[in-house]
Design a protein around this motif. Structure first.
Motif, mmCIF file in Angstrom:
data_model
loop_
_atom_site.group_PDB
_atom_site.id
_atom_site.type_symbol
_atom_site.label_atom_id
_atom_site.label_comp_id
_atom_site.label_asym_id
_atom_site.label_seq_id
_atom_site.Cartn_x
_atom_site.Cartn_y
_atom_site.Cartn_z
ATOM 1 N N TRP A 141 -22.459 -41.241 -57.621
ATOM 2 C CA TRP A 141 -21.810 -42.253 -56.782
ATOM 3 C C TRP A 141 -21.838 -41.846 -55.302
ATOM 4 O O TRP A 141 -22.030 -42.689 -54.426
ATOM 5 C CB TRP A 141 -20.368 -42.471 -57.243
ATOM 6 C CG TRP A 141 -20.237 -43.253 -58.516
ATOM 7 C CD1 TRP A 141 -19.745 -42.813 -59.706
ATOM 8 C CD2 TRP A 141 -20.614 -44.620 -58.729
ATOM 9 N NE1 TRP A 141 -19.784 -43.812 -60.655
ATOM 10 C CE2 TRP A 141 -20.309 -44.936 -60.081
ATOM 11 C CE3 TRP A 141 -21.161 -45.603 -57.916
ATOM 12 C CZ2 TRP A 141 -20.538 -46.200 -60.627
ATOM 13 C CZ3 TRP A 141 -21.399 -46.866 -58.465
ATOM 14 C CH2 TRP A 141 -21.094 -47.155 -59.794
ATOM 15 N N ARG B 141 -25.258 -42.672 -54.012
ATOM 16 C CA ARG B 141 -25.399 -44.111 -53.809
ATOM 17 C C ARG B 141 -24.653 -44.558 -52.556
ATOM 18 O O ARG B 141 -25.111 -45.438 -51.829
ATOM 19 C CB ARG B 141 -24.868 -44.870 -55.029
ATOM 20 C CG ARG B 141 -25.828 -44.901 -56.206
ATOM 21 C CD ARG B 141 -25.189 -45.611 -57.400
ATOM 22 N NE ARG B 141 -26.140 -45.834 -58.474
ATOM 23 C CZ ARG B 141 -26.858 -46.928 -58.640
ATOM 24 N NH1 ARG B 141 -26.735 -47.936 -57.791
ATOM 25 N NH2 ARG B 141 -27.702 -47.054 -59.657
ATOM 26 N N LEU C 22 -26.160 -46.704 -49.328
ATOM 27 C CA LEU C 22 -25.763 -48.111 -49.339
ATOM 28 C C LEU C 22 -25.950 -48.733 -47.955
ATOM 29 O O LEU C 22 -25.534 -48.167 -46.948
ATOM 30 C CB LEU C 22 -24.299 -48.233 -49.759
ATOM 31 C CG LEU C 22 -23.752 -49.653 -49.896
ATOM 32 C CD1 LEU C 22 -24.385 -50.349 -51.096
ATOM 33 C CD2 LEU C 22 -22.228 -49.621 -50.041
ATOM 34 N N HIS D 85 -26.788 -56.235 -60.471
ATOM 35 C CA HIS D 85 -26.324 -55.546 -59.256
ATOM 36 C C HIS D 85 -24.933 -54.951 -59.435
ATOM 37 O O HIS D 85 -24.250 -54.668 -58.447
ATOM 38 C CB HIS D 85 -26.316 -56.533 -58.088
ATOM 39 C CG HIS D 85 -27.679 -56.998 -57.675
ATOM 40 N ND1 HIS D 85 -28.512 -56.248 -56.866
ATOM 41 C CD2 HIS D 85 -28.369 -58.131 -57.975
ATOM 42 C CE1 HIS D 85 -29.636 -56.910 -56.667
ATOM 43 N NE2 HIS D 85 -29.585 -58.046 -57.331
ATOM 44 N N GLU E 191 -24.071 -51.548 -57.619
ATOM 45 C CA GLU E 191 -24.016 -51.728 -56.166
ATOM 46 C C GLU E 191 -22.733 -52.434 -55.738
ATOM 47 O O GLU E 191 -22.056 -52.018 -54.783
ATOM 48 C CB GLU E 191 -25.234 -52.540 -55.710
ATOM 49 C CG GLU E 191 -25.195 -52.930 -54.245
ATOM 50 C CD GLU E 191 -26.137 -54.077 -53.925
ATOM 51 O OE1 GLU E 191 -26.061 -54.587 -52.779
ATOM 52 O OE2 GLU E 191 -26.925 -54.483 -54.809
ATOM 53 N N LEU F 201 -19.600 -50.195 -56.279
ATOM 54 C CA LEU F 201 -19.532 -49.195 -55.222
ATOM 55 C C LEU F 201 -19.000 -49.808 -53.931
ATOM 56 O O LEU F 201 -18.145 -49.220 -53.252
ATOM 57 C CB LEU F 201 -20.913 -48.583 -54.994
ATOM 58 C CG LEU F 201 -21.033 -47.595 -53.837
ATOM 59 C CD1 LEU F 201 -20.145 -46.389 -54.061
ATOM 60 C CD2 LEU F 201 -22.497 -47.177 -53.650
ATOM 61 N N THR F 202 -19.491 -50.986 -53.592
ATOM 62 C CA THR F 202 -19.056 -51.640 -52.362
ATOM 63 C C THR F 202 -17.565 -51.949 -52.403
ATOM 64 O O THR F 202 -16.833 -51.691 -51.441
ATOM 65 C CB THR F 202 -19.858 -52.932 -52.138
ATOM 66 O OG1 THR F 202 -21.254 -52.623 -52.146
ATOM 67 C CG2 THR F 202 -19.499 -53.571 -50.809
ATOM 68 N N HIS G 32 -16.208 -51.035 -61.526
ATOM 69 C CA HIS G 32 -17.374 -51.306 -62.374
ATOM 70 C C HIS G 32 -16.976 -51.901 -63.719
ATOM 71 O O HIS G 32 -17.534 -52.916 -64.160
ATOM 72 C CB HIS G 32 -18.154 -50.011 -62.595
ATOM 73 C CG HIS G 32 -19.424 -50.174 -63.364
ATOM 74 N ND1 HIS G 32 -19.468 -50.197 -64.750
ATOM 75 C CD2 HIS G 32 -20.707 -50.338 -62.956
ATOM 76 C CE1 HIS G 32 -20.710 -50.363 -65.152
ATOM 77 N NE2 HIS G 32 -21.487 -50.455 -64.085
ATOM 78 N N SER H 238 -18.453 -56.888 -50.047
ATOM 79 C CA SER H 238 -18.827 -57.307 -51.399
ATOM 80 C C SER H 238 -19.032 -58.814 -51.458
ATOM 81 O O SER H 238 -19.946 -59.306 -52.140
ATOM 82 C CB SER H 238 -17.768 -56.867 -52.409
ATOM 83 O OG SER H 238 -16.484 -57.340 -52.048
ATOM 84 N N ARG I 135 -22.361 -59.835 -49.904
ATOM 85 C CA ARG I 135 -23.450 -59.542 -50.839
ATOM 86 C C ARG I 135 -23.466 -60.563 -51.974
ATOM 87 O O ARG I 135 -24.549 -61.001 -52.413
ATOM 88 C CB ARG I 135 -23.280 -58.125 -51.394
ATOM 89 C CG ARG I 135 -24.432 -57.685 -52.287
ATOM 90 C CD ARG I 135 -25.689 -57.434 -51.471
ATOM 91 N NE ARG I 135 -26.803 -57.069 -52.324
ATOM 92 C CZ ARG I 135 -27.742 -57.918 -52.752
ATOM 93 N NH1 ARG I 135 -27.695 -59.205 -52.406
ATOM 94 N NH2 ARG I 135 -28.727 -57.500 -53.505
#
Length: 493
Positions: free
Chosen positions: A6, A9, A13, A93, A96, A99-100, A113, A195, A198
């Motif tokens: 993590w 990542r 990002l 996704h 991603e 994480l955001t 998650h 988020s 995205r």
């Protein structure tokens, strides 16, 4: 994934930082604001800051897409297929987006998650499946007439959502609005826009036509106000504080009398009776409920009402669980409680702690900042007992990991304490008696009552509040009532 995975990542990002207007990236007038990570206090990104001009452009795009575009005119099954593709792409996704979310608002990445992304994916999938299963009515009338009652999309929807569940709450508004054939302008919280920005690009990839979903980032007093006052917004859906909800009602009155749907604050009671089927599980659930998501939930069971005969036993069990919670880096999968959303919010929560102490509540554990050297906004899980019914901690929403324990002597007192609040969002009840479960559930003034559990449910059931916790419902088929208009057509034969 491991902590190291993590962290790697996070280093690579590259968040989206521009508005999404009419299917295109828009930087607006050049103004920007910093999005800080409560994990360590660092700047995640500089994001385009929407003013009235950007909101105007987004609403105009949504209006064109509704009045002249294909989306409201598509067969419902086709709209459903787009939403199902949206859900599939969100799944692709998932890491991603989790994480955001974790970086921008501080919740453990595992929760982001496994819980938040699961919820938003399921939301788009559920409404995608529902889109072509709605029916109109043909009431029985006189033999020489035909009456039709049809549901039509309400128009342009403005959606304003908070930072605590930035994607879940956005999905609860976007998905049913799109399924109904509306177009949307979403304004996420300035604490958690990354988020959502995205999410909008993933919607385009799924097949949403330009202008159907527009996303503008900015603060409430400017961008939110502009959306609330805009005469071309037909429906406004808001989740957030009661104070801001009142402002949106004013905006509607001062503009075009748009419908305003509100999901607001809560001070939810969690009642444990001596005949609870499993006191250990009741105590564990009470602790989980108030400390999950750092207590930053409008439904958090922030008032634990316990029969006096078991109050000390239950309180000790909750305190033990609070002390055992692992607080720390949200990107560590072992972390159970992450950071509060930011320094200003941490300060407000600490202010509630100070007020509770001054008013005579007894601090059983916590109450102090945690991990100052990290640069993040962390607070110890906090439990008070001997909380007076009229005290601030018993009445005011803290929106943090702070539990108020109150003892009662009989069921009537428990119900009176539970209902002694201006809020009415949720409540919990623990009992083995079926009649008690039914009778007490009926008397609790709350939109959701959980019996022998807490925070359970799925997309099939509605969610919303009573009293000053708001109106209307998210989730379930009932959510479509917010985004549709009923039309009667009377045909004389």
């Amino acid at each position: 994934m491991t902590h190291e995975d993590w962290l790697h990542r996070a280093e690579t990002l590259r968040p989206v930082t521009t508005h999404l207007i009419d299917g295109a990236d828009e930087a607006g007038g050049g103004a920007a604001f910093a999005v800080m990570s409560p994990r360590d206090g660092r700047v995640l990104a500089e994001v385009a800051d929407a003013g009235a001009a950007e909101v105007d452009a987004a609403v105009a795009a949504a209006r064109r897409a509704f009045d002249r575009g294909p989306w409201p005119r598509l067969a419902p099954a086709e709209r459903g297929r787009v939403l199902l593709r949206f859900a599939d792409l969100l799944e692709q996704h998932r890491a991603e987006l989790a994480l955001t979310v974790s970086l921008e608002m501080g919740k453990p990445v595992t929760d982001a998650h496994d819980i938040e992304l699961r919820a938003v994916i399921n939301t788009f999938r559920w409404y995608g499946g529902l889109a072509d299963k709605l029916t109109d009515e043909a009431p029985h009338t006189a033999p020489d007439a035909l009456a039709l009652v049809t549901r039509e999309p309400a128009g342009v929807v403005g959606a304003v959502v908070p930072w605590n569940f930035p994607l879940t709450l956005a999905g609860w508004k976007i998905a049913p609005a799109l399924a109904a054939g509306c177009t949307v302008v979403l304004k996420p919280s300035e604490h958690s826009p990354l988020s959502a920005l995205r999410l909008g690009r993933i919607g385009l990839e799924a097949g949403l036509p330009p202008g159907v979903l527009n996303i503008v980032a900015g603060d409430g007093p400017v961008a939110g106000r502009a959306l609330g006052l805009h005469p071309d917004v037909d429906v406004l859906a808001f989740t957030g504080s009661t104070a801001v909800g009142r402002q949106f009602l004013h905006y509607a009155a001062d503009s075009n009398l748009k419908r305003v749907w509100l999901e607001l604050g809560g001070k939810s009671p969690n009642i444990i009776l001596p005949d609870a089927p499993d006191l250990d599980r009741a105590a564990a659930t009470a602790a989980w409920g108030i400390f999950f998501n750092q207590g930053e939930m409008c439904t958090a069971p922030s008032r634990l009402l316990v029969h006096r005969s078991i109050a000390e036993q239950v309180t000790e069990a909750v305190v033990a669980r609070a002390r055992a919670l692992r607080i720390g880096d949200p990107l560590d999968p072992a972390t159970e409680m992450g950071a509060l959303v930011g320094e200003s919010h941490l300060g407000r929560v600490l202010g509630h702690v100070g007020t509770a102490l001054a008013e005579g509540a007894r601090l059983r554990t916590g109450g102090a900042r945690f991990g100052v050297d990290t640069g993040g906004s962390y607070l110890e899980p906090t439990v008070f007992d001997q909380v007076a019914p009229g005290s601030s901690l018993a009445r005011e929403e803290v929106f943090g990991p702070v539990l108020a324990v109150q003892a009662f002597d009989d069921l009537d007192e428990a119900v009176a304490l539970a209902n002694a609040t201006e809020y009415g969002l949720a409540a919990g009840l623990w009992t083995s008696d079926l009649s008690t479960a039914h009778l007490v559930s009926r008397t609790l003034r709350a939109g959701t009552v959980w019996v022998n559990c807490y925070e359970e449910g799925d997309l099939s059931v509605p969610f919303g509040g009573m009293k000053q916790s708001g109106n209307g419902r998210d989730k379930s088929a009932h959510a479509l009532e917010k985004y549709t208009e009923l039309k009667t057509t009377w045909i004389q034969l």
